[in-house]
Design a protein around this motif. Structure first.
Motif, PDB file in Angstrom:
ATOM      1  N   LYS A   1       0.821  -1.203   0.000  1.00 49.34           N
ATOM      2  CA  LYS A   1       0.000   0.000   0.000  1.00 49.34           C
ATOM      3  C   LYS A   1       0.858   1.259   0.000  1.00 49.34           C
ATOM      4  O   LYS A   1       0.608   2.202  -0.780  1.00 49.34           O
ATOM      5  N   SER A   2       1.880   1.294   0.826  1.00 52.89           N
ATOM      6  CA  SER A   2       2.755   2.471   0.872  1.00 52.89           C
ATOM      7  C   SER A   2       3.611   2.563  -0.382  1.00 52.89           C
ATOM      8  O   SER A   2       3.870   3.663  -0.887  1.00 52.89           O
ATOM      9  N   LEU A   3       4.042   1.439  -0.896  1.00 51.22           N
ATOM     10  CA  LEU A   3       4.837   1.439  -2.129  1.00 51.22           C
ATOM     11  C   LEU A   3       4.032   1.977  -3.305  1.00 51.22           C
ATOM     12  O   LEU A   3       4.557   2.708  -4.156  1.00 51.22           O
ATOM     13  N   ASP A   4       2.743   1.645  -3.354  1.00 46.53           N
ATOM     14  CA  ASP A   4       1.898   2.078  -4.466  1.00 46.53           C
ATOM     15  C   ASP A   4       1.826   3.595  -4.586  1.00 46.53           C
ATOM     16  O   ASP A   4       1.669   4.129  -5.693  1.00 46.53           O
TER      17      ASP A   4
ATOM     18  N   GLN B   1       4.244   5.713  -4.174  1.00 45.74           N
ATOM     19  CA  GLN B   1       5.417   6.128  -4.949  1.00 45.74           C
ATOM     20  C   GLN B   1       5.328   5.654  -6.396  1.00 45.74           C
ATOM     21  O   GLN B   1       5.661   6.400  -7.325  1.00 45.74           O
ATOM     22  N   LEU B   2       4.876   4.429  -6.594  1.00 45.06           N
ATOM     23  CA  LEU B   2       4.793   3.883  -7.948  1.00 45.06           C
ATOM     24  C   LEU B   2       3.862   4.714  -8.823  1.00 45.06           C
ATOM     25  O   LEU B   2       4.123   4.910 -10.016  1.00 45.06           O
TER      26      LEU B   2
ATOM     27  N   ILE C   1       3.235   7.960  -8.561  1.00 47.21           N
ATOM     28  CA  ILE C   1       3.904   9.220  -8.912  1.00 47.21           C
ATOM     29  C   ILE C   1       4.949   8.973  -9.998  1.00 47.21           C
ATOM     30  O   ILE C   1       5.076   9.766 -10.948  1.00 47.21           O
ATOM     31  N   ILE C   2       5.699   7.897  -9.862  1.00 47.79           N
ATOM     32  CA  ILE C   2       6.703   7.557 -10.881  1.00 47.79           C
ATOM     33  C   ILE C   2       6.035   7.383 -12.243  1.00 47.79           C
ATOM     34  O   ILE C   2       6.502   7.911 -13.263  1.00 47.79           O
ATOM     35  N   LYS C   3       4.943   6.655 -12.264  1.00 51.15           N
ATOM     36  CA  LYS C   3       4.227   6.408 -13.523  1.00 51.15           C
ATOM     37  C   LYS C   3       3.790   7.709 -14.185  1.00 51.15           C
ATOM     38  O   LYS C   3       3.877   7.865 -15.411  1.00 51.15           O
ATOM     39  N   ASN C   4       3.356   8.668 -13.390  1.00 46.75           N
ATOM     40  CA  ASN C   4       2.799   9.903 -13.937  1.00 46.75           C
ATOM     41  C   ASN C   4       3.838  10.971 -14.246  1.00 46.75           C
ATOM     42  O   ASN C   4       3.653  11.781 -15.162  1.00 46.75           O
ATOM     43  N   ASP C   5       4.957  11.002 -13.490  1.00 49.60           N
ATOM     44  CA  ASP C   5       5.825  12.182 -13.522  1.00 49.60           C
ATOM     45  C   ASP C   5       7.255  11.968 -14.018  1.00 49.60           C
ATOM     46  O   ASP C   5       7.927  12.942 -14.357  1.00 49.60           O
ATOM     47  N   SER C   6       7.722  10.740 -14.070  1.00 55.39           N
ATOM     48  CA  SER C   6       9.142  10.547 -14.383  1.00 55.39           C
ATOM     49  C   SER C   6       9.416  10.547 -15.883  1.00 55.39           C
ATOM     50  O   SER C   6       8.630  10.000 -16.671  1.00 55.39           O
ATOM     51  N   VAL C   7      10.552  11.132 -16.266  1.00 53.85           N
ATOM     52  CA  VAL C   7      10.969  11.101 -17.669  1.00 53.85           C
ATOM     53  C   VAL C   7      12.033  10.043 -17.912  1.00 53.85           C
ATOM     54  O   VAL C   7      12.449   9.834 -19.056  1.00 53.85           O
TER      55      VAL C   7
ATOM     56  N   ASP D   1       5.487  -9.265  -0.422  1.00 57.29           N
ATOM     57  CA  ASP D   1       4.399  -8.581  -1.122  1.00 57.29           C
ATOM     58  C   ASP D   1       4.917  -7.586  -2.155  1.00 57.29           C
ATOM     59  O   ASP D   1       4.248  -7.327  -3.172  1.00 57.29           O
ATOM     60  N   MET D   2       6.088  -7.029  -1.919  1.00 61.27           N
ATOM     61  CA  MET D   2       6.618  -5.970  -2.791  1.00 61.27           C
ATOM     62  C   MET D   2       7.628  -6.461  -3.815  1.00 61.27           C
ATOM     63  O   MET D   2       8.100  -5.688  -4.645  1.00 61.27           O
ATOM     64  N   ALA D   3       7.966  -7.729  -3.769  1.00 65.00           N
ATOM     65  CA  ALA D   3       9.102  -8.254  -4.543  1.00 65.00           C
ATOM     66  C   ALA D   3       9.002  -7.980  -6.037  1.00 65.00           C
ATOM     67  O   ALA D   3      10.011  -7.702  -6.699  1.00 65.00           O
ATOM     68  N   ASP D   4       7.808  -8.036  -6.598  1.00 69.54           N
ATOM     69  CA  ASP D   4       7.655  -7.874  -8.055  1.00 69.54           C
ATOM     70  C   ASP D   4       7.791  -6.427  -8.509  1.00 69.54           C
ATOM     71  O   ASP D   4       7.852  -6.164  -9.712  1.00 69.54           O
ATOM     72  N   TYR D   5       7.868  -5.489  -7.585  1.00 68.84           N
ATOM     73  CA  TYR D   5       7.817  -4.076  -7.943  1.00 68.84           C
ATOM     74  C   TYR D   5       9.066  -3.292  -7.557  1.00 68.84           C
ATOM     75  O   TYR D   5       9.151  -2.105  -7.863  1.00 68.84           O
ATOM     76  N   VAL D   6      10.013  -3.944  -6.909  1.00 73.75           N
ATOM     77  CA  VAL D   6      11.184  -3.236  -6.398  1.00 73.75           C
ATOM     78  C   VAL D   6      12.463  -3.865  -6.922  1.00 73.75           C
ATOM     79  O   VAL D   6      12.488  -5.028  -7.330  1.00 73.75           O
TER      80      VAL D   6
END
Length: 430
Positions: free
Chosen positions: A101-104, A106-107, A109-115, A139-144
């Motif tokens: 939940k906390s990781l999401d 950040q994810l 914001i990254i999806k929307n704002d990073s170049v 729980d977070m292994a696939d995303y980090v």
């Protein structure tokens, strides 16, 4: 949209080769003749060097939670300005990514704002403090990219062993800021250092290397992939060199400032305060030997922005951290390559190849047909003055402000899109 890069010196598996690159559909094609080539845009790269985009496995973009220091948007623009196409963000943000939940947060914001491509770390512990229970690692292994409590060392061997066992089961890497806090309470200071001479309590070398030695033994025991952040001491270099000789699955990084500066260069200014601190000439020499012989695998910036107010409080009261993404290549090229300490090819290995060999990152090791169009164009003859006022990062604190350097980034492409063009940087000193 397709872009032709003409007559550049391209970094291929066989070294630099003068050729043309066509960027189309997020991929690269090497083209020897242009007779039948169609394209939308063309850039003359004669005399320029084209390399895979740099990868930095250790940056702090501060968002969510500390937007005033840096955001995903400004941090990623800063990375693009420095020639980076992939970075890995440390988890000392708020909320700390200790569960999905906390990781999401950040994810999203990254999806929307990073170049650029960003893969975050999750925390090792539930509070990112090196002391609490383990985070929801599975729980977070696939995303980090891995797990780190950067900024805090894991304070007990038992907790680190538990983390390594879990990371091993998930085929993930533990990335450690090594600092034994029990060795800080006495204000350990080495004789003759700047810290002692100016009545500052230093951060001892022992606080770093004692924990590295502990973790190396745990990595050997558990078989976990283990990586040491921003090493700064000669003892750490020796420990890692011996561990590699014993086939322990360990890698490490250092940062540009530890290779260029030592404690004798310190000034009473916040822009010289980082953790680990600048060490002795002997430590710097050991780090240089470490990059030369392969003990040190990669160079990361530890880009750590703070507000100008926070960093204006002097060496004693300013927070730890300096920025480095926009200056790393130029500084390293000037101080290491131009001084014949390492070759340009070795620098590319440290900034492009080895990070991607060790971590699951985007991009490629070399520029070949059908590789991702995550590439950087360099002008190795360009001389300019570092001026922090022109940084794209919100952070302006660098010990190299005002220094003249040689070698600069002209263009950065991510997924075939130009995300940095030197001609469009306001007030840039050409």
């Amino acid at each position: 949209m397709s872009t032709l890069l003409k007559n550049g010196n391209v970094f291929t598996p066989n070294g630099f080769k003068k050729t043309n690159i066509l960027i189309s559909n997020s991929k690269v094609s090497l083209i020897s003749t242009l007779d039948d080539t169609s394209f939308d845009n063309s850039i003359d790269c004669n005399g320029l060097y084209i390399v895979p985009g740099f990868a930095d496995v250790h940056v702090h973009f501060r968002e969510p939670g500390f937007f005033y220091k840096e955001s995903i948007a400004t941090g990623s623009l800063s990375a693009a300005r420095g020639g980076y196409t992939q970075v890995c963000t440390m988890p000392n943000v708020n909320p700390a990514p200790a569960d999905l939940k906390s990781l999401d947060v950040q994810l999203e914001i990254i999806k929307n704002d990073s170049v650029v491509h960003i893969t975050p770390y999750a925390t090792i512990t539930s509070r990112g403090d090196g002391r609490s229970t383990l985070s929801k690692m599975a729980d977070m292994a696939d995303y980090v990219v891995g797990y780190s409590d950067d900024g805090k060392g894991v304070q007990t061997g038992e907790l680190m062993e538990d983390a390594m066992i879990m990371a091993k089961s998930l085929d993930k890497i533990i990335v450690a800021h090594c600092e034994d806090e029990s060795l800080l309470d006495g204000g350990y200071i080495h004789k003759g250092t700047y810290a002692e001479n100016h009545n500052h309590k230093g951060i001892s070398s022992e606080s770093e290397w004692v924990q590295v030695a502990r973790d190396v033994e745990l990595a050997k025991k558990t078989g976990c992939k283990y990586h040491v952040c921003h090493i700064s001491t000669k003892e750490t270099v020796d420990i890692i060199r011996r561990a590699k000789a014993e086939n322990v699955d360990v890698t490490c990084e250092t940062a540009p400032h530890y290779l260029i500066l030592c404690d004798e260069d310190l000034k009473e200014e916040g822009r010289f305060k980082m953790n680990p601190p600048l060490r002795s000439k002997e430590d710097r020499a050991a780090l240089i030997r470490g990059i030369q012989d392969g003990t040190i695998d990669m160079i990361a910036t530890d880009h750590a922005p703070h507000s100008q107010d926070e960093k204006s409080r002097g060496l004693q009261k300013s927070p730890f951290g300096i920025v480095g993404l926009e200056t790393a290549f130029s500084l390293l090229y000037t101080h290491l390559v131009k001084k014949d300490i390492i070759s340009l090819e070795k620098l590319i290995e440290l900034m492009c190849i080895n990070p991607r060999k060790r971590f699951p990152l985007t991009g490629s090791l070399y520029i070949e047909n059908d590789t991702p169009a995550d590439i950087t164009v360099l002008d190795l003859s360009k001389k300019y003055k570092i001026d922090s006022k022109n940084f794209l990062s919100k952070g302006k604190a660098t010990p190299f402000d005002g220094e003249y350097v040689i070698g600069d980034i002209l263009y950065t492409f991510v997924d075939g899109n130009m995300v940095y063009d030197y001609k469009n940087l306001p007030n840039y000193q050409k």
